[in-house]
Design an enzyme around this catalytic site. Structure first.
Site, PDB file in Angstrom:
ATOM      1  N   HIS A  54     -51.783 -53.912  -7.104  1.00 44.98           N
ATOM      2  CA  HIS A  54     -51.053 -54.405  -5.832  1.00 44.98           C
ATOM      3  C   HIS A  54     -51.747 -54.513  -4.820  1.00 44.98           C
ATOM      4  O   HIS A  54     -52.624 -53.577  -4.396  1.00 44.98           O
ATOM      5  CB  HIS A  54     -49.701 -53.333  -5.847  1.00 44.98           C
TER       6      HIS A  54
ATOM      7  N   CYS B 186     -52.627 -59.860  -5.203  1.00 47.12           N
ATOM      8  CA  CYS B 186     -51.762 -60.931  -4.792  1.00 47.12           C
ATOM      9  C   CYS B 186     -52.419 -61.383  -3.492  1.00 47.12           C
ATOM     10  O   CYS B 186     -52.832 -60.557  -2.665  1.00 47.12           O
ATOM     11  CB  CYS B 186     -50.402 -60.495  -4.549  1.00 47.12           C
TER      12      CYS B 186
ATOM     13  N   ARG C  20     -53.479 -65.819  -5.543  1.00 46.98           N
ATOM     14  CA  ARG C  20     -54.065 -64.719  -5.913  1.00 46.98           C
ATOM     15  C   ARG C  20     -55.667 -64.605  -5.179  1.00 46.98           C
ATOM     16  O   ARG C  20     -56.226 -65.759  -4.807  1.00 46.98           O
ATOM     17  CB  ARG C  20     -54.396 -64.788  -7.534  1.00 46.98           C
TER      18      ARG C  20
END
Length: 230
Positions: free
Chosen positions: A124, A198, A207
């Site tokens: 994340h 991300c 990305r």
């Protein structure tokens, strides 16, 4: 009277909606981090306990083939000094949403740690501890160090983070083949590492990718590698 009732009801709904929004922001920005801190600490503790309890290998016997990684289980601990002296995250097998709440996730179809191919890991950018919040700070030459309890693996970042789209799956090929020609700067088989997260920071339309190559290994019995002690 009816107008006053409508206005009051609307005001109450706005207050309720505002409260819910504030609570959601608190949950996303803070509570998921608290959850992640507990989960990742537990994963690291479990891994370290497994490593302590694993039997001493018989150096006189033939080395058995490694066992397949178990989905959802921890396989290594990763350190990236560029992202902070206390940056320490477990790597688990798989990249499902549930797994990424507990740490970083290894793409199951990619190479094993330290082996020829592309050991690829997702994490994340924000929420659940923000492991890759500072991903854009990575630079060529930065160390990415992992241990599986028996060996230290030191990878070196090859390129600045590369921005692409989620469908650019060639970034985790055994020899990375991104959509943008030569973006990965690898032209043949090797022992590679790919990190993905991300982009933008609070979105997921794109990305960010960073590639590295294996630079050195050493047994854990020799202590920490120079990248973590220098």
């Amino acid at each position: 009277m009816a107008v006053r009732l409508i206005v009051r009801t609307f005001s109450e709904l706005c207050i309720t909606a505002g409260t819910l929004i504030v609570l959601f922001v608190v949950y996303v920005m803070f509570w998921t981090g608290v959850q992640a801190e507990s989960a990742t600490a537990g994963q690291i503790d479990s891994l370290e306990q497994e490593w302590v309890e694993q039997p001493v290998p018989d150096t006189t016997a033939a080395t058995p083939p490694p066992k397949a990684y178990t989905p959802g289980r921890g396989i290594a601990v990763m350190y990236i000094p560029r992202l902070g002296g206390t940056w320490e995250w477990p790597v688990l097998e798989g990249t499902s949403a549930t797994i990424l709440k507990k740490g970083l996730g290894h793409y199951a179809a990619t190479a094993r740690l330290g082996e020829t191919g592309n050991f690829s890991v997702a994490g994340h950018r924000r929420t659940y501890g923000d492991p890759f919040k500072d991903f854009p700070r990575l630079r060529p030459g930065d160390a990415v160090v992992l241990t599986d309890g028996t060996t230290w693996y030191t990878y070196r970042i090859k390129t600045k983070p590369y921005r692409t789209v989620p469908t650019d799956i060639g970034v985790i090929d055994p020899v990375p083949r991104p959509l943008k020609k030569n973006a990965a700067a690898f032209d043949g088989p090797g022992r590679y590492l790919t990190l993905t997260t991300c982009e933008p920071e609070w979105g997921s339309s794109h990305r960010l990718i960073a590639w590295a190559h294996l630079d050195a290994t050493q047994p854990v019995t020799q202590g920490k590698p120079p990248a973590l002690t220098g």
